[in-house]
Design an enzyme around this catalytic site. Structure first.
Site, short mmCIF file in Angstrom:
data_model
loop_
_atom_site.label_atom_id
_atom_site.label_comp_id
_atom_site.label_asym_id
_atom_site.label_seq_id
_atom_site.Cartn_x
_atom_site.Cartn_y
_atom_site.Cartn_z
N CYS A 23 -1.15 3.62 6.62
CA CYS A 23 -0.42 3.56 5.35
C CYS A 23 -0.67 4.82 4.51
O CYS A 23 -1.80 5.05 4.08
CB CYS A 23 -0.84 2.30 4.61
SG CYS A 23 -0.42 2.24 2.88
N CYS A 26 -1.91 4.24 0.97
CA CYS A 26 -3.31 3.80 1.02
C CYS A 26 -4.24 5.01 1.06
O CYS A 26 -5.31 4.99 0.44
CB CYS A 26 -3.57 2.92 2.24
SG CYS A 26 -2.62 1.39 2.26
#
Length: 98
Positions: A23, A26
């Protein structure tokens, strides 16, 4: 060995970052959390939970998007939000609970 439930049951504020290694937001959030740790020191414990490795824990808390940030104290959920946040915005949220 300390479990997830042990950590979130602490008397101090615990910020949990539910993330995934694939991600991109993230990864950006990781930098924000590092800055936050420098700012707050021991006032808040910050832990990261990889949703791919700990899917049962993520499912238990209904994590459907990453990153999802949650604040806990004494095992109680105080706040929750999915998506990228700036350091300033996250600090403002955390300061409400310190």
């Amino acid at each position: 060995m300390e479990t997830f439930n042990d950590v979130i049951s602490e008397d101090r504020l615990v910020l949990v970052d539910f993330f995934a290694t694939w991600c991109q937001p993230c990864k950006m959030m990781h930098l924000v959390l590092e800055q936050l740790k420098d700012t707050l020191g021991d006032k808040v414990r910050i832990i990261k939970v990889d949703v791919d490795k700990y899917g049962q824990t993520a499912a238990q808390y209904g994590i459907q998007a990453v990153p999802t940030l949650m604040l806990f104290r004494n095992g109680q959920t105080l706040w929750r939000q999915s998506g990228m946040m700036s350091r300033v915005d996250l600090l403002a949220v955390i300061n409400q609970y310190l």
